[in-house]
Structure formats: structure tokens, C-alpha cells
Design an enzyme around this catalytic site. Structure first.
Site, PDB file in Angstrom:
ATOM      1  NE  ARG A  44      -3.675   2.012   2.711  1.00  0.00           N
ATOM      2  CZ  ARG A  44      -3.510   3.190   3.269  1.00  0.00           C
ATOM      3  NH1 ARG A  44      -2.469   3.234   3.888  1.00  0.00           N
ATOM      4  NH2 ARG A  44      -4.379   4.031   3.439  1.00  0.00           N
ATOM      5  CG  ASP A  75      -6.306   2.351  -5.543  1.00  0.00           C
ATOM      6  OD1 ASP A  75      -7.128   2.082  -6.408  1.00  0.00           O
ATOM      7  OD2 ASP A  75      -5.983   3.730  -5.537  1.00  0.00           O
ATOM      8  N   GLY A 175      -5.936  -0.262  14.111  1.00  0.00           N
ATOM      9  CA  GLY A 175      -5.822  -0.052  15.680  1.00  0.00           C
ATOM     10  C   GLY A 175      -5.464  -1.490  16.151  1.00  0.00           C
ATOM     11  CB  SER A 202       1.631   1.045  13.159  1.00  0.00           C
ATOM     12  OG  SER A 202       0.139   0.649  13.777  1.00  0.00           O
ATOM     13  CB  CYS A 445     -26.839   3.735  39.547  1.00  0.00           C
ATOM     14  SG  CYS A 445     -27.724   4.933  38.054  1.00  0.00           S
TER      15      CYS A 445
END
Ligand code: 3NM
Length: 524
Positions: A44, A75, A175, A202, A445
Site C-alpha cells: 500500500r 487500489d 488499531g 503499524s 445504578c
């Protein structure tokens, strides 16, 4: 290799930006990653000229062929054609799949980026070989992503593919890294349909040692390894009869009394004081700490966390995520109360963010809140069934929470006139409580707070702990409401706090008269 035999387990998408390559050669990084078990490579590069793209792709192809791994081009169908590599990956704004197929032919691998069901349907219709589902989490690698879908969105798409029995393969992207991959793969499994793999940029491209990074990721994906798998109620635990479960209740209340577990509440502005007092009455040690930075220290104390998003703010959300991570890191229970989940777009998005940010052991809310947490929305909700109309649709609600619990792999508690609890196989109905609970703010709660104390004291069997907390809470309300000094919802509150305390003290002394009121049954 036939395209049908491709192993999508660990799919590397390259990135040639200097902050990832840091002077290293792209081909060298990719080869290292291949040594670490990357199973698909996508080249990419959104900026280089065509000549550079073709020559780099040729070099990459020589390398990927050595490892018998397919090379796909992002692409650029023309580049894939020039290089003669195995296929392409196309985004929603790229050349359409039908045309790409015509150019590259049936044997080429063509994958498509999808982020919603309409895109999935179109991609499948035109014969995509695999889908890159994302963006799962916000990522610095690609900041112009269209939508962050979270684990929720991923589940919704996988569920549709499973339901329709579409033969397409799937990877998720966005992520994903070593810290979340196991949970994402485990949590996103829907009705037995798992992802075929995970795509990362990453986590490998920016790693000091791409080979090790890839190898660790590969193992985490393959083993579906996540500590949360043990958090779930076992089938045997879920198949217990109401009597068997009820027999455990006194000991669970005693365990809270003896251990005085920390109940760490990140709760809304309305109930802080009430929730702290309820925690004390049930025998827990409350801390109302909304600052996420404190959570790592608090998580060392062996308690449980309540995330109650009643008065959510952007800062609050960041704090919840920090605390969620801190409790997940040490394997301590988290109770999530998605207050007003369906009320605003902000809250719907907050629910997604929280589910994406970590593992929640118990989801507790009223009918509309829980139904708002059903990925893609619930049919029941769409037909306008709202809290209050319990009777006739109890079975429907029971099926909805069973499905939700199964999908999310946690315990779901839906409060109402009849409270429903499920861990995905059985639905237990609890009919204790009093109408005053619905007339005072914060009682829902505070049930979350009570449940947090129970699961903290009884972490290996959270299902019985949740049922114990719900039964105890409801019966204390009944006893309080019957007191002569209680004239209405206002006087009910202090009496209720008294009775939570009194019931606990009685239980510790072995006085279990109160317990005869328990009404638990299996309804689905
Ligand atoms: N496509 P990282 S997200 C290339 O959502 C890409 O379609 C995405 O990078 C999509 O693994 C993304 O570093 C970047 O988070 C993923």
C-alpha cells in the site's frame, strides 16, 4: 496456490512513511515480517509514482513468492497486472470490484474494504474473495477513515455473513496490535463465525523487530488467546437450577461481608452519594474515583469497577477507558451500566467506544438501555416496546438478552418488573423488588454497585454472584417498603439502605428468614 487456499491469519499492509520505516528498506522489513509468519502482504503506497510502484511491487513479489505468500496491491489494478502478482485490495472509493474482476480474471484475489452491511452485501454480490472490515479502532496510520466501527460493528458484520452463509473470507483492520488482538478476535466471533485473520500496519511496520512482532501476533491470533475467555460462565455453571444457584446466595453475601471488596465506582453525578452508601450497606468498600489515572493503583486492590455512563462527557469517556484497561490488565471484573444508551448519538457512540476499549464482565441496564446495546439495534425496540410492558414480551426480551450475552460473551442483566439475567445459554428471571425502586432515582445504578461487590467477592462464578446481588437487592427493597415508617419513595430510600445492611447482618448470623422470599426461575 489456489486463491481458495489462502491463509489470511496475519495480513500485513505495508506503509512506506519515514516514521514507520525509519531509514529501513521496505523490502527488508517485509521479508523480516514474512520470517515471522505473515501470511498475506498488501503493498500500500498512496504517494509514489507508477514506475516506483511497479518496481517496488516486483521486488516484493520476488520475496513473497519465496515464502509462498500472496502479494496484493492496494487500489492499483494496473500495477497488479504489470507485476503479475496474486491480486488487489480495493477501497470503497477505488475502481469498482466488477471492473477489477473483469481486468484481473477469476483467479485473482480481490479484497474490498467494508465498514457497514450495505458495503458487505455489494462486495459479496460482486464476488469479493475477502473483506477488510474496519476501521475497528481509530489509528494514526490512517486518519481519514470513514467510520470507526468498534468490535460491535465487526460483530454485526460477521453475524450477517454467518447468517447468510456467505463464503467470503474476513480480516479486520484498524488499531489492532499485540495488546488487543486476542480480545478482538475472541470477542468478535459471532455465532461461531470467526474472523479469518487480522490486518495490521503499524504493529509490524513500526516494530523494532518486525519478525518478532509478526510472530507474536500470529501466535495470539492462532490460539485466540485472551485472558477473558476464563471470565465467562461455563456451560455447567449456566445449566444450574434456580435452587442450586439460590443455595449459593448466603455464602456470596457473607463473602462480601468478610472480604469487604473495593467497589470502584465511576458513576454519574446524580447517584454518587447513594451508590457509596449502598456499597457500604452491602459490605463493600466504596471509592468514587472518576479520574482514570488512579485506576491502575486501585486495580491492585482486588475489587471491581463500575462504569456508569449516566453523565458522560468526553473527558469522562477517556477516564472510563483508562480504568477499563487497568482492570482488564489485572483480570478484575468490570460492570458496565450504559445509562441512557439509546438516548443520544453521543451515548450510542460511547457504548461502542467502551465495548471497543476492553472487556466488560457484566452489562446491566433497563430494557431500553440493554436493547440499545444489541448490535444493529433490536427488533423489539424497533417495534416500540419499551420499559414497563414487561409481561407479554418477557420471552422476547429473554431471547434478546440471551443472544446479546452469547454474542458479547458476558453476563447481561436487564432490570424491570422482572429482572432477567443471562450468560448466553439460560435466562434466569428474578421477581423480587418493589415498585418504589422505580420511583427513586439511582436504584438501577446502585444495583450495578451491589453487583460489583458480589462479583469482586466471588470472581470465579460471576453468574451466581450477579443473581445473588439481584435477589438480595430486590428482597431488601420488599422488606423496606413494608416497614411502617416508609410512607412513600422518599422515606423508602433510608429504609432500603437500612435493610441492605440488616439483611447482610442477618445472613452473616445465619438468620435466613428473608431468603424465603427469593423468586428465581428459568424462563428460556
Ligand atoms: N485501512 P494500523 S485502517 C490501511 O479502515 C488501513 O480501511 C483501514 O493501520 C480501513 O494497523 C488502515 O497501524 C490502517 O492501525 C491500519
Amino acid at each position: 496456490m489456489s486463491k481458495h487456499d489462502v491463509d489470511y491469519t496475519l495480513y500485513l499492509v505495508t506503509d512506506s512513511s519515514p516514521n514507520y520505516l525509519r531509514g529501513r528498506d521496505l523490502c527488508q522489513v517485509v521479508e523480516e515480517a514474512l520470517r515471522g509468519d505473515v501470511t498475506v502482504v498488501q503493498y500500500r503506497d498512496k504517494t509514489s509514482d507508477t514506475g516506483v510502484l511497479v518496481s517496488t511491487a516486483r521486488k516484493l513479489h520476488e520475496i513473497t513468492k519465496k515464502y509462498k505468500v500472496p502479494l496484493l496491491i492496494n487500489d492499483r489494478v494496473d500495477v497488479a497486472l504489470a507485476v503479475g502478482c496474486e491480486g488487489v485490495h480495493i477501497g470503497q472509493d477505488d475502481l469498482d470490484l466488477h471492473t477489477a474482476r473483469k481486468i484481473l480474471g477469476e483467479d485473482a484475489i480481490i479484497g474490498v474494504t467494508v465498514s457497514n452491511l450495505a458495503e458487505v452485501e455489494t462486495a459479496v454480490k460482486w464476488g469479493a474473495d475477502y473483506l477488510g472490515i474496519g476501521t475497528v479502532f481509530a489509528t494514526p496510520t490512517k486518519q481519514n477513515t470513514k467510520s470507526i466501527i468498534g468490535v460491535e460493528g465487526l460483530q454485526e458484520i460477521l453475524l450477517k455473513i454467518e447468517t447468510e452463509k456467505w463464503p467470503v473470507k474476513t480480516v479486520c483492520i484498524g488499531g489492532i496490535n499485540e495488546s488487543n488482538v486476542g480480545r478482538v478476535v475472541w470477542q468478535s466471533t459471532a455465532n461461531g463465525r470467526s474472523l479469518d485473520g487480522v490486518a495490521v500496519v503499524s504493529a509490524i511496520m513500526a516494530a523494532e523487530t518486525p519478525e518478532w512482532a509478526a510472530n507474536r501476533l500470529y501466535k495470539l491470533i492462532k490460539t485466540r488467546k485472551t485472558p477473558f475467555a476464563n471470565a465467562l460462565a461455563t456451560s455447567k455453571q449456566q445449566k444450574r437450577s434456580p435452587q442450586e444457584l439460590l443455595a449459593l446466595v448466603p455464602d456470596i453475601i457473607k463473602a462480601v461481608h468478610t472480604r469487604k471488596p473495593l467497589s470502584h465506582n465511576m458513576t454519574n453525578l446524580v447517584v454518587q452519594n447513594f451508590a457509596a452508601n449502598v456499597a457500604l450497606s452491602v459490605g463493600a468498600s466504596p471509592i468514587m474515583a472518576n479520574y482514570g489515572e488512579e485506576a491502575a493503583d486501585l486495580a491492585k486492590l482486588g475489587g471491581a469497577l463500575v462504569i456508569n455512563m449516566g453523565t458522560v462527557t468526553p473527558d469522562g469517556l477517556k477516564n472510563y477507558l483508562k480504568a477499563l484497561k487497568a482492570y482488564n490488565d489485572v483480570g478484575l471484573p468490570v460492570v458496565f451500566d450504559p445509562v441512557g444508551a439509546g438516548a443520544t448519538a453521543v451515548r450510542r457512540s460511547a457504548v461502542k467506544t467502551i465495548f471497543g476499549g476492553g472487556y466488560v464482565d457484566v452489562l446491566k441496564g433497563n430494557q431500553s438501555e440493554i436493547l440499545s446495546c444489541v448490535p444493529g439495534g433490536s427488533n423489539i425496540q424497533q417495534r416500540g416496546v419499551d420499559s414497563g410492558s414487561d409481561g407479554q414480551n418477557l420471552q422476547e426480551l429473554a431471547s434478546a438478552i440471551k443472544e446479546l450475552a452469547k454474542l458479547r460473551k458476558h453476563i447481561v442483566v436487564m432490570t424491570g418488573k422482572t429482572d432477567l439475567v443471562s450468560a448466553g445459554e439460560t435466562v434466569f428471571a428474578i421477581e423480587n423488588g418493589h415498585e418504589y425502586l422505580g420511583m427513586v432515582t439511582g436504584t438501577g445504578c446502585c444495583l450495578g454497585t451491589t453487583i460489583s461487590a458480589m462479583v469482586a467477592a466471588h470472581p470465579n462464578d460471576k453468574l451466581s454472584a450477579v443473581i445473588a446481588g439481584t435477589v438480595y437487592y430486590g428482597i431488601a427493597a420488599e422488606i423496606a417498603a413494608e416497614r411502617e415508617d416508609v410512607k412513600g419513595p422518599g422515606t423508602f430510600v433510608p429504609a432500603f439502605i437500612d435493610e441492605l445492611h440488616n439483611v447482610r447482618k442477618a445472613t452473616v448470623k445465619g438468620h435466613l428468614e428473608w431468603f424465603k422470599r427469593a423468586k428465581v426461575s428459568v424462563i428460556s
